[in-house]
Scaffold this motif. Structure first.
Motif, PDB file in Angstrom:
ATOM      1  N   ILE A 115       0.820  -1.216   0.000  1.00 12.90           N
ATOM      2  CA  ILE A 115       0.000   0.000   0.000  1.00 12.90           C
ATOM      3  C   ILE A 115       0.851   1.263   0.000  1.00 12.90           C
ATOM      4  CG2 ILE A 115      -1.437   1.380   1.576  1.00 12.90           C
ATOM      5  CD1 ILE A 115      -3.166  -1.054   1.988  1.00 12.90           C
ATOM      6  N   SER A 116       1.931   1.281   0.762  1.00 11.15           N
ATOM      7  CA  SER A 116       2.724   2.510   0.835  1.00 11.15           C
ATOM      8  C   SER A 116       3.338   2.860  -0.517  1.00 11.15           C
ATOM      9  CB  SER A 116       3.813   2.383   1.896  1.00 11.15           C
ATOM     10  OG  SER A 116       4.683   1.303   1.608  1.00 11.15           O
ATOM     11  N   THR A 117       3.740   1.864  -1.277  1.00 14.97           N
ATOM     12  CA  THR A 117       4.285   2.116  -2.615  1.00 14.97           C
ATOM     13  C   THR A 117       3.204   2.654  -3.540  1.00 14.97           C
ATOM     14  OG1 THR A 117       5.911   0.342  -2.326  1.00 14.97           O
ATOM     15  CG2 THR A 117       5.489   1.076  -4.569  1.00 14.97           C
ATOM     16  N   PHE A 118       2.010   2.105  -3.430  1.00 20.01           N
ATOM     17  CA  PHE A 118       0.883   2.584  -4.229  1.00 20.01           C
ATOM     18  C   PHE A 118       0.559   4.038  -3.871  1.00 20.01           C
ATOM     19  CE2 PHE A 118      -3.648   3.236  -4.977  1.00 20.01           C
ATOM     20  CZ  PHE A 118      -3.769   2.813  -6.290  1.00 20.01           C
ATOM     21  N   LEU A 119       0.551   4.358  -2.580  1.00 17.73           N
ATOM     22  CA  LEU A 119       0.259   5.715  -2.136  1.00 17.73           C
ATOM     23  C   LEU A 119       1.331   6.699  -2.619  1.00 17.73           C
ATOM     24  CD1 LEU A 119      -0.864   4.984   1.518  1.00 17.73           C
ATOM     25  CD2 LEU A 119      -2.347   5.592  -0.399  1.00 17.73           C
ATOM     26  N   LYS A 120       2.575   6.261  -2.565  1.00 23.43           N
ATOM     27  CA  LYS A 120       3.672   7.099  -3.051  1.00 23.43           C
ATOM     28  C   LYS A 120       3.449   7.492  -4.506  1.00 23.43           C
ATOM     29  CE  LYS A 120       8.589   6.548  -4.187  1.00 23.43           C
ATOM     30  NZ  LYS A 120       9.756   5.639  -4.065  1.00 23.43           N
ATOM     31  N   LYS A 121       3.082   6.522  -5.323  1.00 24.19           N
ATOM     32  CA  LYS A 121       2.836   6.803  -6.740  1.00 24.19           C
ATOM     33  C   LYS A 121       1.625   7.706  -6.917  1.00 24.19           C
ATOM     34  CE  LYS A 121       4.813   2.439  -8.411  1.00 24.19           C
ATOM     35  NZ  LYS A 121       4.530   1.134  -9.060  1.00 24.19           N
ATOM     36  N   ALA A 122       0.573   7.451  -6.145  1.00 23.63           N
ATOM     37  CA  ALA A 122      -0.651   8.234  -6.276  1.00 23.63           C
ATOM     38  C   ALA A 122      -0.414   9.702  -5.921  1.00 23.63           C
ATOM     39  CB  ALA A 122      -1.751   7.643  -5.391  1.00 23.63           C
ATOM     40  N   VAL A 123       0.353   9.953  -4.864  1.00 22.71           N
ATOM     41  CA  VAL A 123       0.662  11.328  -4.479  1.00 22.71           C
ATOM     42  C   VAL A 123       1.541  11.988  -5.535  1.00 22.71           C
ATOM     43  CG1 VAL A 123       1.887  12.763  -2.799  1.00 22.71           C
ATOM     44  CG2 VAL A 123       0.369  10.941  -2.005  1.00 22.71           C
ATOM     45  N   ASN A 124       2.553  11.275  -5.999  1.00 18.32           N
ATOM     46  CA  ASN A 124       3.462  11.841  -7.013  1.00 18.32           C
ATOM     47  C   ASN A 124       2.728  12.180  -8.307  1.00 18.32           C
ATOM     48  OD1 ASN A 124       5.603  11.569  -5.258  1.00 18.32           O
ATOM     49  ND2 ASN A 124       6.431   9.733  -6.200  1.00 18.32           N
ATOM     50  N   GLN A 125       1.720  11.385  -8.649  1.00 18.52           N
ATOM     51  CA  GLN A 125       0.958  11.619  -9.868  1.00 18.52           C
ATOM     52  C   GLN A 125      -0.173  12.618  -9.679  1.00 18.52           C
ATOM     53  OE1 GLN A 125      -0.279   7.647 -10.886  1.00 18.52           O
ATOM     54  NE2 GLN A 125       1.758   7.029 -11.594  1.00 18.52           N
ATOM     55  N   GLY A 126      -0.403  13.038  -8.433  1.00 26.65           N
ATOM     56  CA  GLY A 126      -1.481  13.988  -8.170  1.00 26.65           C
ATOM     57  C   GLY A 126      -2.850  13.350  -8.100  1.00 26.65           C
ATOM     58  N   THR A 127      -2.907  12.032  -7.986  1.00 24.98           N
ATOM     59  CA  THR A 127      -4.187  11.336  -7.913  1.00 24.98           C
ATOM     60  C   THR A 127      -4.893  11.602  -6.596  1.00 24.98           C
ATOM     61  OG1 THR A 127      -3.281   9.580  -9.309  1.00 24.98           O
ATOM     62  CG2 THR A 127      -5.315   9.074  -8.113  1.00 24.98           C
ATOM     63  N   THR A 128      -4.116  11.752  -5.529  1.00 26.28           N
ATOM     64  CA  THR A 128      -4.680  12.048  -4.210  1.00 26.28           C
ATOM     65  C   THR A 128      -3.788  13.057  -3.513  1.00 26.28           C
ATOM     66  OG1 THR A 128      -5.476  11.067  -2.138  1.00 26.28           O
ATOM     67  CG2 THR A 128      -3.441  10.178  -3.044  1.00 26.28           C
ATOM     68  N   PRO A 129      -4.383  13.972  -2.734  1.00 26.45           N
ATOM     69  CA  PRO A 129      -3.552  14.912  -1.973  1.00 26.45           C
ATOM     70  C   PRO A 129      -2.876  14.208  -0.817  1.00 26.45           C
ATOM     71  CG  PRO A 129      -5.863  15.195  -1.394  1.00 26.45           C
ATOM     72  CD  PRO A 129      -5.831  14.215  -2.531  1.00 26.45           C
ATOM     73  N   GLY A 130      -1.748  14.731  -0.429  1.00 27.01           N
ATOM     74  CA  GLY A 130      -1.048  14.143   0.708  1.00 27.01           C
ATOM     75  C   GLY A 130       0.410  14.538   0.718  1.00 27.01           C
ATOM     76  N   PRO A 131       1.108  14.184   1.776  1.00 19.86           N
ATOM     77  CA  PRO A 131       2.547  14.426   1.841  1.00 19.86           C
ATOM     78  C   PRO A 131       3.284  13.516   0.866  1.00 19.86           C
ATOM     79  CG  PRO A 131       1.876  13.023   3.645  1.00 19.86           C
ATOM     80  CD  PRO A 131       0.614  13.429   2.946  1.00 19.86           C
ATOM     81  N   ARG A 132       4.479  13.905   0.457  1.00 18.67           N
ATOM     82  CA  ARG A 132       5.282  12.977  -0.331  1.00 18.67           C
ATOM     83  C   ARG A 132       5.655  11.797   0.568  1.00 18.67           C
ATOM     84  NH1 ARG A 132       8.054  17.308   0.160  1.00 18.67           N
ATOM     85  NH2 ARG A 132       7.676  17.991  -1.963  1.00 18.67           N
ATOM     86  N   VAL A 133       5.727  10.631  -0.033  1.00 18.72           N
ATOM     87  CA  VAL A 133       5.894   9.397   0.729  1.00 18.72           C
ATOM     88  C   VAL A 133       7.213   8.730   0.369  1.00 18.72           C
ATOM     89  CG1 VAL A 133       4.948   7.094   1.213  1.00 18.72           C
ATOM     90  CG2 VAL A 133       3.389   9.041   0.851  1.00 18.72           C
ATOM     91  N   PHE A 134       8.021   8.490   1.378  1.00 21.79           N
ATOM     92  CA  PHE A 134       9.162   7.589   1.262  1.00 21.79           C
ATOM     93  C   PHE A 134       8.719   6.269   1.892  1.00 21.79           C
ATOM     94  CE2 PHE A 134      10.976  11.723   0.896  1.00 21.79           C
ATOM     95  CZ  PHE A 134      12.133  11.601   0.147  1.00 21.79           C
ATOM     96  N   THR A 135       9.106   5.163   1.308  1.00 22.84           N
ATOM     97  CA  THR A 135       8.596   3.887   1.796  1.00 22.84           C
ATOM     98  C   THR A 135       9.702   2.856   1.987  1.00 22.84           C
ATOM     99  OG1 THR A 135       7.129   2.014   1.309  1.00 22.84           O
ATOM    100  CG2 THR A 135       8.066   3.184  -0.574  1.00 22.84           C
TER     101      THR A 135
END
Length: 394
Positions: A115-135
């Motif tokens: 999930i954390s890798t998926f969230l990292k990609k989603a934030v980087n692509q602008g799909t969802t708002p959030g902090p940048r994620v290191f995983t």
């Protein structure tokens, strides 16, 4: 170019400026100075934050995005049994909660389903708002070791450890998380055995470093923390139940210590209001007070203390870094050091200080606008007025 007129600028380097301008262009800091340093039309159109404090966006280097900070142990056990889709939706909400509290960067140190890798990609692509994620991807433990039940990767022996590290790197991990020990036993007031053998720990760290990945280690107790120090990890997570000599060794090393004080405080609160066999309040209080005393000693000896919440632990919500900062201040860290523990020093701890953590020319424009001055009242860190990530209001 966007220009901000600022009452108090805290750079995250230990330096502050009063009544200055900060320019942002293409998501990065393009200049800091006085009105005469910028074009007159830009100065005239500057966003007025003269009544506020502006500082770097906060960095929380220890979170678990898949899990909420539920304050009821029975309800919490149900979360471990939820399906991937529900867990993912909850994690997206955790991202939103986090950035609203001024945290613009997090490091996720282990969870299930990728999930954390998926969230990292989603934030980087602008799909969802959030902090940048290191995983870290999956946390690596021995078979049946601590956190294996949270989608961890079990590995026994040096050869399996090499494979486990490589699997995380293949899956997009920015760092590697090793589980050196288990949890603190508050009944016995000890840290239990050191779960990873020295050979396993050393092999894991060597392979991660060979692949240019830092290693974060969950370690409690004198033996566990000293073994983590001996194999050359980048960050020690928790580090409870150490002694003064170990705190001094930590201070003399290159390691960053992330003591995660908030979970201990929240467990103590829970133990005082609920009868439970594993969380006796007297035992928790003894461990917690010793932990804070060692943090205070290590800081005085020169240790690099970094703020991290372990968000997702019992009672610890995402974005609760304000409380971690307050507790670090209780340990005797001066306000400037407390703020650096969640900005410049935290960025160093995760290997991102070339881009993040301080307000300097060329770095990413992660800005936290606050009402009040956290240098005189650390509780002001809660007074979030506006959050910018890469120069964009969140």
């Amino acid at each position: 170019m966007n220009l901000f007129k600022i009452g108090l600028l805290i750079e995250g380097t230990g330096r502050c400026r009063e009544t200055c301008y900060l320019a942002v262009e293409q998501g990065r800091i393009a200049g800091i100075g006085q009105a005469g340093d910028f074009a007159a039309d830009c100065v005239a159109a500057a966003v007025d934050y003269t009544q506020y404090t502006v500082m770097p966006g906060l960095v929380d280097p220890h979170v678990h995005l898949f899990l909420e900070g539920i304050s009821d142990a029975k309800a919490r056990t149900l979360r471990w049994k939820e399906d991937k889709e529900t867990t993912l939706l909850r994690a997206v909400n955790n991202l939103r909660r986090t950035i609203c509290q001024g945290v613009t960067t997090v490091r996720d140190l282990g969870g299930p389903y990728g999930i954390s890798t998926f969230l990292k990609k989603a934030v980087n692509q602008g799909t969802t708002p959030g902090p940048r994620v290191f995983t870290a991807g999956q946390a690596i433990s021995i078979t049946g070791g601590h956190f294996h039940y949270a989608g961890g990767r079990e590995a026994d022996g040096p050869d399996e450890m090499v494979k486990a590290v490589r699997e995380q790197v293949r899956s997009g991990a920015d760092c590697i998380k090793l589980m050196m020990t288990g949890c603190v036993n508050f009944v016995a007031q000890d840290a239990g055995i050191v779960e990873l053998s020295l050979a396993e720990a050393k092999t894991g760290v060597n392979e991660a470093q060979r692949l240019n990945r830092q290693v974060a280690v969950h370690a409690n107790g004198i033996a566990g923390v000293r073994q983590a120090l001996a194999v050359g990890v980048a960050t020690i997570e928790h580090g409870a139940l150490i002694d003064e000599a170990t705190a001094d060794i930590m201070a003399d090393s290159a390691v960053y210590w992330i003591p995660t004080l908030v979970p201990f405080e929240r467990m103590l609160d829970y133990g005082r209001t609920h009868q439970t066999r594993t969380l006796p309040p007297a035992g928790i209080e003894t461990v917690y007070l010793r932990h804070k005393a060692m943090v205070a000693r290590a800081y005085r000896s020169g240790a690099r203390i970094v703020a991290g919440t372990d968000a997702g632990a019992l009672g610890v919500e995402h974005g609760d870094i304000w409380r971690e900062l307050y507790l670090l201040a209780e340990c005797g860290l001066p306000a400037a050091a407390v703020l650096q523990a969640a900005t410049g020093l935290a960025a160093q701890a995760i290997g991102a200080d070339q881009e993040l953590g301080t307000l300097e020319m060329g770095k990413r424009a992660d800005l936290l606008v606050l009402s009040g001055n956290p240098l005189t009242d650390i509780a002001c860190i809660k007074n979030v007025v506006k959050v910018f990530k890469d120069g964009v209001a969140q």
